[in-house]
Enzyme design. Sequence first.
Site, PDB file in Angstrom:
ATOM      1  N   TYR A 131      -7.592 -34.298   8.059  1.00  0.00           N
ATOM      2  CA  TYR A 131      -7.395 -34.825   6.700  1.00  0.00           C
ATOM      3  C   TYR A 131      -5.904 -35.031   6.425  1.00  0.00           C
ATOM      4  O   TYR A 131      -5.482 -36.101   5.968  1.00  0.00           O
ATOM      5  CB  TYR A 131      -7.999 -33.847   5.685  1.00  0.00           C
ATOM      6  CG  TYR A 131      -7.875 -34.291   4.252  1.00  0.00           C
ATOM      7  CD1 TYR A 131      -8.713 -35.274   3.733  1.00  0.00           C
ATOM      8  CD2 TYR A 131      -6.924 -33.729   3.398  1.00  0.00           C
ATOM      9  CE1 TYR A 131      -8.612 -35.683   2.412  1.00  0.00           C
ATOM     10  CE2 TYR A 131      -6.807 -34.134   2.081  1.00  0.00           C
ATOM     11  CZ  TYR A 131      -7.656 -35.108   1.587  1.00  0.00           C
ATOM     12  OH  TYR A 131      -7.548 -35.516   0.273  1.00  0.00           O
TER      13      TYR A 131
HETATM   14  N1  LIG Z   1     -10.078 -34.190  -5.298  1.00  0.00           N
HETATM   15  C1  LIG Z   1      -8.930 -33.787  -4.769  1.00  0.00           C
HETATM   16  O1  LIG Z   1      -8.541 -32.624  -4.871  1.00  0.00           O
HETATM   17  C2  LIG Z   1      -8.053 -34.769  -4.041  1.00  0.00           C
HETATM   18  C3  LIG Z   1      -6.732 -34.413  -3.802  1.00  0.00           C
HETATM   19  C4  LIG Z   1      -5.920 -35.293  -3.115  1.00  0.00           C
HETATM   20  C5  LIG Z   1      -6.409 -36.510  -2.707  1.00  0.00           C
HETATM   21  N2  LIG Z   1      -7.690 -36.835  -2.946  1.00  0.00           N
HETATM   22  C6  LIG Z   1      -8.185 -38.121  -2.471  1.00  0.00           C
HETATM   23  O2  LIG Z   1      -8.665 -38.883  -3.548  1.00  0.00           O
HETATM   24  C7  LIG Z   1      -9.750 -39.705  -3.119  1.00  0.00           C
HETATM   25  C8  LIG Z   1     -10.945 -39.456  -4.005  1.00  0.00           C
HETATM   26  O3  LIG Z   1     -11.339 -38.102  -3.896  1.00  0.00           O
HETATM   27  P1  LIG Z   1     -12.477 -37.492  -4.822  1.00  0.00           P
HETATM   28  O4  LIG Z   1     -12.081 -36.117  -5.129  1.00  0.00           O
HETATM   29  O5  LIG Z   1     -12.778 -38.453  -5.920  1.00  0.00           O
HETATM   30  O6  LIG Z   1     -13.690 -37.440  -3.786  1.00  0.00           O
HETATM   31  P2  LIG Z   1     -15.262 -37.611  -4.052  1.00  0.00           P
HETATM   32  O7  LIG Z   1     -15.913 -37.004  -2.866  1.00  0.00           O
HETATM   33  O8  LIG Z   1     -15.618 -37.123  -5.403  1.00  0.00           O
HETATM   34  O9  LIG Z   1     -15.456 -39.201  -4.027  1.00  0.00           O
HETATM   35  C9  LIG Z   1     -15.236 -39.932  -2.862  1.00  0.00           C
HETATM   36  C10 LIG Z   1     -16.062 -41.181  -2.924  1.00  0.00           C
HETATM   37  O10 LIG Z   1     -15.798 -41.925  -1.716  1.00  0.00           O
HETATM   38  C11 LIG Z   1     -17.043 -42.393  -1.215  1.00  0.00           C
HETATM   39  N3  LIG Z   1     -16.956 -42.583   0.215  1.00  0.00           N
HETATM   40  C12 LIG Z   1     -16.803 -41.633   1.178  1.00  0.00           C
HETATM   41  N4  LIG Z   1     -16.798 -42.198   2.380  1.00  0.00           N
HETATM   42  C13 LIG Z   1     -16.925 -43.525   2.187  1.00  0.00           C
HETATM   43  C14 LIG Z   1     -16.982 -44.634   3.060  1.00  0.00           C
HETATM   44  N5  LIG Z   1     -16.906 -44.492   4.388  1.00  0.00           N
HETATM   45  N6  LIG Z   1     -17.118 -45.871   2.526  1.00  0.00           N
HETATM   46  C15 LIG Z   1     -17.212 -46.034   1.186  1.00  0.00           C
HETATM   47  N7  LIG Z   1     -17.160 -45.014   0.317  1.00  0.00           N
HETATM   48  C16 LIG Z   1     -17.034 -43.776   0.821  1.00  0.00           C
HETATM   49  C17 LIG Z   1     -18.053 -41.314  -1.577  1.00  0.00           C
HETATM   50  O11 LIG Z   1     -19.388 -41.812  -1.545  1.00  0.00           O
HETATM   51  C18 LIG Z   1     -17.578 -40.918  -2.961  1.00  0.00           C
HETATM   52  O12 LIG Z   1     -18.192 -41.701  -3.965  1.00  0.00           O
HETATM   53  C19 LIG Z   1      -9.995 -39.353  -1.647  1.00  0.00           C
HETATM   54  O13 LIG Z   1      -9.331 -40.307  -0.830  1.00  0.00           O
HETATM   55  C20 LIG Z   1      -9.343 -37.997  -1.512  1.00  0.00           C
HETATM   56  O14 LIG Z   1      -8.932 -37.736  -0.199  1.00  0.00           O
HETATM   57  C21 LIG Z   1      -8.539 -35.985  -3.623  1.00  0.00           C
END
Ligand SMILES: NC(=O)c1ccc[n+]([C@@H]2O[C@H](COP(=O)([O-])OP(=O)(O)OC[C@H]3O[C@@H](n4cnc5c(N)ncnc54)[C@H](O)[C@@H]3O)[C@@H](O)[C@H]2O)c1
Length: 224
Positions: A131
């Site tokens: 990641y």
């Molecule tokens: N939540 C956190 O703490 C956090 C922190 C830093 C960065 N991020 C980043 O922010 C972004 C969103 O995170 P989140 O917390 O909303 O996650 P989440 O799991 O709530 O949502 C992620 C979404 O991406 C979709 N997804 C996953 N794989 C996919 C694919 N191959 N094709 C299309 N859609 C796909 C999922 O179906 C889901 O709807 C991510 O890139 C994550 O790495 C999140």
Amino acid sequence: MKKAIVTGGQSGLGEACVSRLRDQGITVVTLDLAPGADYTVDVSDSASVNEAVAAIGPVDILINSAGIVGPNKPLWEITDAEWQKTFSVNANGVFNLCRAVIPGMKDKGWGRIVNMASIAGKEGNPNLSAYSASKAAVIGLTKSLGKELAETGILVNAIAPAVIETPMNASNTPEMLSYMISKIPMGRLGQAHEVAALVSWLASEECSFSTGAVYDISGGRATY
Ligand SMILES: NC(=O)c1ccc[n+]([C@@H]2O[C@H](COP(=O)([O-])OP(=O)(O)OC[C@H]3O[C@@H](n4cnc5c(N)ncnc54)[C@H](O)[C@@H]3O)[C@@H](O)[C@H]2O)c1
């Protein structure tokens, strides 16, 4: 009226961005694997991405939020498939979407791209090497692309959130969550609406002199 693509728009940060942009009168199209998306697309599949973007037509805004945590284990226990899957979604997915939408933005002479990186991409979280490395790739891509497009009216920025309360973190062990919160000087999880507020500014006309930048949203965790 502006049009936006939000990948991962069915959950968490993407969903919060969709609401925020729609509240501003922006037409938002979601690309996600989850049910209910406007386009059911795996962002790691470049042919599907190209097909969806061709059907949607030119857009003004791209928010790359689709992502996965990948394996939560020491690097030496990660399988080829786990490593490749994490990169396919988190890094290749951003590449696929950027490549597909940029020609349309260039024709318009305006565009805003916001990539969800992570504090993990700057600092590295233990047991999340796939990641962390994939998010470092998103940061590198953003810096290069921002420079490539700097004179086109298309701005490309990334954000580096610390842990935010979304479904992505629902399966984290309590130990992992408290480790991550212990790193945050504000001593709490971030909220999706706080991230959406930053993203909506980065996607707006008001953001006009920033590109290739990585915006911190970490409750004070980031030290650079
Ligand atoms: N939540 C956190 O703490 C956090 C922190 C830093 C960065 N991020 C980043 O922010 C972004 C969103 O995170 P989140 O917390 O909303 O996650 P989440 O799991 O709530 O949502 C992620 C979404 O991406 C979709 N997804 C996953 N794989 C996919 C694919 N191959 N094709 C299309 N859609 C796909 C999922 O179906 C889901 O709807 C991510 O890139 C994550 O790495 C999140």
